[in-house]
Design a protein around this motif. Structure first.
Motif, short mmCIF file in Angstrom:
data_model
loop_
_atom_site.label_atom_id
_atom_site.label_comp_id
_atom_site.label_asym_id
_atom_site.label_seq_id
_atom_site.Cartn_x
_atom_site.Cartn_y
_atom_site.Cartn_z
N LYS A 86 -4.32 5.28 -9.76
CA LYS A 86 -5.36 5.54 -8.75
C LYS A 86 -6.14 4.26 -8.45
N GLN A 87 -6.45 3.51 -9.49
CA GLN A 87 -7.19 2.26 -9.30
C GLN A 87 -6.37 1.25 -8.51
N LEU A 88 -5.07 1.17 -8.82
CA LEU A 88 -4.19 0.25 -8.09
C LEU A 88 -4.11 0.62 -6.61
N SER A 89 -3.95 1.92 -6.35
CA SER A 89 -3.83 2.40 -4.98
C SER A 89 -5.11 2.11 -4.19
N GLN A 90 -6.25 2.29 -4.80
CA GLN A 90 -7.51 2.02 -4.12
C GLN A 90 -7.73 0.52 -3.91
N SER A 91 -7.38 -0.29 -4.93
CA SER A 91 -7.57 -1.74 -4.82
C SER A 91 -6.67 -2.34 -3.76
N ALA A 92 -5.51 -1.73 -3.53
CA ALA A 92 -4.57 -2.25 -2.53
C ALA A 92 -5.13 -2.15 -1.12
N GLN A 93 -6.17 -1.34 -0.93
CA GLN A 93 -6.77 -1.21 0.40
C GLN A 93 -7.57 -2.46 0.79
N ASP A 94 -7.94 -3.27 -0.22
CA ASP A 94 -8.72 -4.49 0.02
C ASP A 94 -7.78 -5.70 0.02
N PRO A 95 -7.53 -6.34 1.15
CA PRO A 95 -6.58 -7.47 1.22
C PRO A 95 -6.93 -8.60 0.26
N LYS B 86 0.83 -1.21 0.00
CA LYS B 86 0.00 0.00 0.00
C LYS B 86 0.87 1.25 0.00
N TYR B 87 1.90 1.25 0.82
CA TYR B 87 2.77 2.42 0.93
C TYR B 87 3.45 2.72 -0.40
N ALA B 88 3.99 1.68 -1.05
CA ALA B 88 4.70 1.89 -2.32
C ALA B 88 3.77 2.41 -3.40
N LEU B 89 2.55 1.84 -3.47
CA LEU B 89 1.60 2.29 -4.49
C LEU B 89 1.12 3.71 -4.20
N ASN B 90 0.96 4.06 -2.93
CA ASN B 90 0.56 5.43 -2.59
C ASN B 90 1.63 6.44 -3.00
N GLU B 91 2.90 6.07 -2.79
CA GLU B 91 3.99 6.95 -3.20
C GLU B 91 4.04 7.10 -4.71
N ALA B 92 3.77 6.02 -5.42
CA ALA B 92 3.73 6.08 -6.89
C ALA B 92 2.59 6.97 -7.36
N PHE B 93 1.43 6.84 -6.71
CA PHE B 93 0.25 7.63 -7.08
C PHE B 93 0.49 9.11 -6.83
N LYS B 94 1.24 9.46 -5.76
CA LYS B 94 1.55 10.86 -5.47
C LYS B 94 2.35 11.50 -6.60
N LEU B 95 3.16 10.69 -7.27
CA LEU B 95 3.99 11.22 -8.36
C LEU B 95 3.16 11.53 -9.59
N LYS B 96 2.09 10.72 -9.82
CA LYS B 96 1.23 10.93 -10.99
C LYS B 96 -0.24 10.80 -10.56
N PRO B 97 -0.74 11.80 -9.87
CA PRO B 97 -2.12 11.71 -9.36
C PRO B 97 -3.18 11.72 -10.45
N ASP B 98 -2.81 12.13 -11.66
CA ASP B 98 -3.78 12.15 -12.76
C ASP B 98 -3.83 10.82 -13.51
N GLU B 99 -2.93 9.90 -13.15
CA GLU B 99 -2.88 8.61 -13.83
C GLU B 99 -4.00 7.72 -13.28
N VAL B 100 -4.98 7.40 -14.14
CA VAL B 100 -6.17 6.67 -13.70
C VAL B 100 -5.82 5.28 -13.18
N TYR B 101 -4.94 4.58 -13.89
CA TYR B 101 -4.62 3.20 -13.49
C TYR B 101 -3.91 3.17 -12.14
N LYS C 265 -4.41 -10.24 -6.83
CA LYS C 265 -4.95 -10.13 -8.19
C LYS C 265 -4.49 -8.87 -8.92
N LEU C 266 -3.82 -7.98 -8.20
CA LEU C 266 -3.38 -6.73 -8.82
C LEU C 266 -2.36 -7.00 -9.93
N VAL C 267 -2.53 -6.30 -11.02
CA VAL C 267 -1.55 -6.37 -12.12
C VAL C 267 -0.71 -5.10 -12.07
#
Length: 660
Positions: free
Chosen positions: A632-641, A615-630, A646-648
């Protein structure tokens, strides 16, 4: 129809073969390029100069007499070339030093020799009227480049890259906005003699509209080095016109040019590059601060190797070995110091750059002296101001082929009248060897251009996975031009794909590395070839070999964030997750904004089933490109164990990306 043809102006001095060739060189080199080459602009211009330069050499030889400058200028040029030869011989990489760093050729021995040779022949064959013709051609080139650049900035035609500016920084016909901007601002001073010397109203309109277009395009190209050069040159023109008591109309023209430039910059700068001035004053611009570090590294090279430098064309090798951490880790690789004097000093030695500076100062001194003797010499004033602009701008930008040609014309115009020459009568024993050298120069230009065309076909076929065609083209390119490491890299890659299990990979990798043994890039190439072979055979020994080569590249260049990520990917592929994470931490310590590092780290945490860290790594990645839709989806999906496995996560290396 015949009457119309009679009205078309014909080239003055057309009966002079040598001058006609010079006119052709000055007309075509700044304007011509070719899409079907790996590098579209500098490659074609360099090859064109080789071809026409060799033909000019041959035309001079046919006359049986070669005029060579004597005195300070003659000795300076002779020692300058001698120092370039010695610097090449003692270079860390003699092959790179001879041909120049691919594909930037203007710092290699071959280019320095070509420039000096062309300079001598122009200097010895020109006169005032001929120089004026060449500068009319140059002014036309500059206006044409300005028009193309302005059209590109509005989306008409080809353009590349969008920086922080509100609109695109168009490359125009020199392939880079900095190159094009330098050319147009150096041509601008010639408006003064052209305008006041024009005999018709339409000519005056052409030159004045052209000057406005040059100014507008200079702002639109958004090169801060060119802005500084332009303002410096125009201030110098104002000083010269008042100091040497030019007529009121000339003073008014110089003042108008300065005020007009300030007005155009004030109006268009807010659109073209609104952050340009503020970023300079606050030192907040990434490209600006990284450029200062490149100056520091170049100065360090000049101080460590003061006599012959590190070798012509080898700044990128020194940069890899001796750059520091911090922002240098984010700056990638500099193959040019963005300062001609530091570039020459670092790669070819301090005596070399001092002689170059001596030639330029000699021209400035003679230009000032000429104005003292004749305060109505507008061409002399234009040359002097153009040289000031050129020297100032070259302190902040790399100097392209076309801009070196422009310098050659300016220096020849300022020096020819006061230079004494020695007439060398060529005997048969000397004439034929020199003719052979001239033919070889032109022939190499043709062969080089053809090999680049073949390589472009090979590379595009390789990317398109047409490997049979790619292998055919690149093998032929290697046969006619066996000195290019990148050509051979693609040849080996094609051989790996064609026959991976029975290929003697090690001997081919040894050859790739041997062509540039001191460069970290060579070991990255070797690693890419090894990983390609692993991908084709699934034999772990090739993956281990790729890791070994990447570690060797990091021994040379310890501050490359991307290469730590590259190595970490191979380690993760080999199942060495803990070690891979350590390499990624090293990368992020150098550049915390490295998206690839965060994505690969997230992928490793996923494979290790560590959801909190993922979760931490994906959140940091999302901060770098907050407009990147995919993202954002990865970061949100990572909240569900339940979704973590299944994440790609797109953390991979394109196996066909074999260039560093």
């Amino acid at each position: 129809m015949l009457n119309i043809l009679k009205k078309i102006p014909r080239l003055p001095f057309r009966e002079d073969t040598v001058f006609s060739l010079f006119a052709l060189l000055f007309l075509t080199l700044p304007l011509f390029f070719n899409w079907n080459l790996n590098e579209k602009f500098e490659t074609f211009k360099f090859a064109l100069w080789l071809v026409l330069g060799g033909i000019i050499f041959l035309a001079v030889i046919i006359k049986n007499t070669v005029r060579v400058p004597k005195g300070v200028l003659g000795y300076s040029l002779f020692v300058w070339i001698l120092l370039a030869i010695l610097a090449t011989v003692f270079s860390i990489s003699p092959q790179t030093s001879f041909f120049g760093f691919y594909p930037r050729f203007t710092s290699g021995f071959l280019f320095y020799f070509l420039w000096a040779m062309t300079f001598v022949f122009l200097l010895s064959s020109t006169n005032t009227q001929k120089q004026q013709v060449l500068f009319r051609i140059t002014y036309f080139d500059a206006v044409f480049i300005a028009i193309v650049g302005l059209l590109q900035s509005f989306g008409v035609g080809y353009y590349e890259g969008v920086g922080q500016a509100a609109i695109s920084r168009a490359p125009s016909l020199l392939g880079n906005p900095n190159f094009s901007s330098m050319f147009v601002v150096c041509a601008l001073p010639f408006w003064l003699p052209l305008y006041f010397g024009a005999k018709s109203f339409s000519s005056k309109v052409y030159y004045t509209v052209g000057a406005f277009l040059l100014l507008w395009s200079a702002v639109n190209f958004s090169s801060r080095g060119a802005w500084i050069g332009l303002i410096t040159g125009l201030l110098a023109s104002l000083v010269f016109t008042f100091a040497f008591k030019f007529s009121k109309s000339v003073k008014l023209g110089a003042a108008s040019a300065l005020l007009g430039s300030i007005f155009v910059m004030a109006v268009f700068l807010q659109v073209a590059r609104p952050e340009g001035i503020s970023s300079i004053l606050s030192f907040s611009d990434q490209s600006l601060t990284s450029r200062f570090f490149s100056w520091e590294v170049a100065a360090r090279a000049a101080s460590k190797f003061p006599f012959f430098g590190y070798g012509p064309g080898t700044l990128q090798i020194f940069y890899e070995k001796f750059r520091d951490s911090g922002i240098n880790g984010q700056a990638g690789i500099f193959d040019d110091a963005h300062n001609i004097f530091l570039q020459m000093g670092a790669t070819t030695g301090l005596p070399f750059v001092l002689i170059f500076l001596t030639i330029c100062l000699l021209a400035l001194w003679r230009g000032v002296k000429s104005l003292k003797e004749n305060n109505s010499d507008l061409w002399g004033l234009a040359n002097l101001v153009a040289l000031v602009i050129w020297l100032t701008t070259s302190c902040f930008n790399p100097v392209s082929t076309a801009n070196y040609l422009l310098l050659l014309g300016i220096l020849a115009s300022m020096l020819f009248s006061k230079t004494e020459f020695v007439n060398l009568n060529l005997r048969t024993a000397l004439k034929y060897p020199l003719a052979c050298i001239a033919v070889l120069i032109s022939l190499y230009g043709v062969v080089f251009l053809f090999s680049e065309f073949l390589f472009f076909k090979a590379k595009t076929s390789f990317v398109g996975q047409s490997f049979i065609s790619s292998r055919k083209y690149v093998t032929f390119a290697n046969r006619i031009n066996p000195f290019n490491q990148t050509y051979y890299l693609y040849q080996v890659a094609n051989e790996v794909i064609a026959n991976p299990k029975y290929l003697d990979l090690n001997s081919r990798i040894d050859k790739v590395i041997g062509m540039e043994r001191e460069s970290a890039r060579s070991y990255v190439m070797a690693a890419n070839l090894s990983y390609l072979t692993y991908d084709m055979t699934n034999e772990s020994r090739y993956l281990n070999q790729a890791i070994l080569f990447m570690n060797q590249s990091l021994v040379i260049d310890r501050y490359s964030p991307s290469r730590y990520v590259h190595t970490a990917f191979y380690l993760a592929e080999a199942g060495q997750f803990e070690l891979a994470r350590e390499y990624l931490k090293s990368s992020l310590a150098l550049d915390s904004n490295n998206l690839s590092a965060w994505m690969l780290l997230a992928r490793i945490y996923q494979l290790e089933n560590r959801p909190a860290q993922l979760k931490y790594a994906l959140n940091e990645a999302f901060k770098l490109k907050p407009d990147e839709v995919y993202l954002k989806q990865l970061s949100q999906s990572a909240q569900d164990p339940s979704l973590i496995k299944k994440l790609v996560i797109p953390a991979y290396i394109n196996v066909l990306q074999i260039e560093p």
